[in-house]
Design a protein around this motif. Sequence first.
Motif, PDB file in Angstrom:
ATOM      1  N   HIS A 197       3.190  -3.451 -11.519  1.00 57.88           N
ATOM      2  CA  HIS A 197       2.683  -2.080 -11.407  1.00 57.88           C
ATOM      3  C   HIS A 197       3.601  -1.038 -12.044  1.00 57.88           C
ATOM      4  CE1 HIS A 197      -0.466  -3.658  -8.906  1.00 57.88           C
ATOM      5  NE2 HIS A 197       0.404  -4.146  -8.049  1.00 57.88           N
ATOM      6  N   ARG A 232       3.425   6.037  -5.477  1.00 56.97           N
ATOM      7  CA  ARG A 232       3.137   6.168  -6.907  1.00 56.97           C
ATOM      8  C   ARG A 232       2.186   7.337  -7.181  1.00 56.97           C
ATOM      9  NH1 ARG A 232       0.675   1.390 -10.761  1.00 56.97           N
ATOM     10  NH2 ARG A 232       1.091   2.440 -12.726  1.00 56.97           N
ATOM     11  N   ASP A 235       0.835  -1.212   0.000  1.00 57.67           N
ATOM     12  CA  ASP A 235       0.000   0.000   0.000  1.00 57.67           C
ATOM     13  C   ASP A 235       0.869   1.261   0.000  1.00 57.67           C
ATOM     14  OD1 ASP A 235      -2.200  -1.612   0.029  1.00 57.67           O
ATOM     15  OD2 ASP A 235      -2.713  -1.271   2.133  1.00 57.67           O
ATOM     16  N   GLN A 284       1.941   2.145  -3.371  1.00 56.81           N
ATOM     17  CA  GLN A 284       0.876   2.792  -4.160  1.00 56.81           C
ATOM     18  C   GLN A 284       0.692   4.255  -3.746  1.00 56.81           C
ATOM     19  OE1 GLN A 284      -0.277   1.541  -6.916  1.00 56.81           O
ATOM     20  NE2 GLN A 284       0.974  -0.258  -6.471  1.00 56.81           N
TER      21      GLN A 284
END
Length: 282
Positions: free
Chosen positions: A190, A157, A151, A154
């Motif tokens: 990802h 990101r 997490d 992310q």
Amino acid sequence: MITTEADPGNPTPRTPDDVPGWFWKADQQVFDWLLDRQTAAGTTGDILELGTYLGRSAILLGGHLGPGETLTVCDLFDSDAPDDDNSAEMSMSYRHTLTRRAFEANYLAFHRRLPTVIQAPTSVLADGRIPAGSCRFVHVDASHLYEHVADDIQVARAALGPNGLVSLDDYRSEHTPGVAAAVWQAVFDHGLRPVCLTPEKFYGTWGDAEAARHELCTRDWRAEGYRMDEETIAGHTVHRLAWDEPAGPAPQPPRRSTTRRLALDLLPPIATRALRRRLAAR
Ligand SMILES: C[S@@+](CC[C@H](N)C(=O)[O-])C[C@H]1O[C@@H](n2cnc3c(N)ncnc32)[C@H](O)[C@@H]1O
């Protein structure tokens, strides 16, 4: 300037290396270099750190802020962890030394103002409180549990602007397999592109990894005593960079006294054995 009272348990650090933490020479130099190169290239943006502990890495990050840029740090400090595994990790590694007050005192020994401090689990950052695309550099160094790190990556990101850089701690340590899983999953699933690997940290980008590698290589690391190698991992070129402490003199065997050496060398074997037994019994 904000001041905090002196804390006898945490003497004021004179250098950032006086601050307890896990942020070593190679990564200090890579952070400095990449952040300086961004500044030189006119790349602006905020800096975000997930996992700050007593401030050793945050102090360096805070020294790179340009006009209008902010540093945000997110850490539990003295707050409860969000789940039992994280709580166990906190008890084992951080609880006995970590307070927000100690972090703030350390940080203010080097900077006039505190960063924006979010004292909470990093999961709160998923609510978008860090504006999307606002950061040029994110350091992820909080929980080592797979679900949390996945997490956190992310969050990084979403926070990073074009060609922003992320540094992911403990991507290959024996005690942090969950971090390794989350990091390489981010690469394979990802779109995270590796740039550089040090023994402690993975550096990557969702932007132009080739350009980032070029910036890294404008410095002659080998001439400064670093080991630098190039690897290809599933089609990604990546540099491995490590600092080896120069080897000191080889350890010498303990010296015997001259009399003892002469006695052992010159006496007949039976007498020598008896002498050895007597010496060993001392
Ligand atoms: C390895 S330390 C950070 C070290 C620091 N970056 C340095 O270089 O010295 C990890 C930090 O993450 C924090 N942490 C652990 N789990 C967390 C979570 N779920 N949310 C926020 N912070 C967490 C701990 O309180 C600890 O301060």
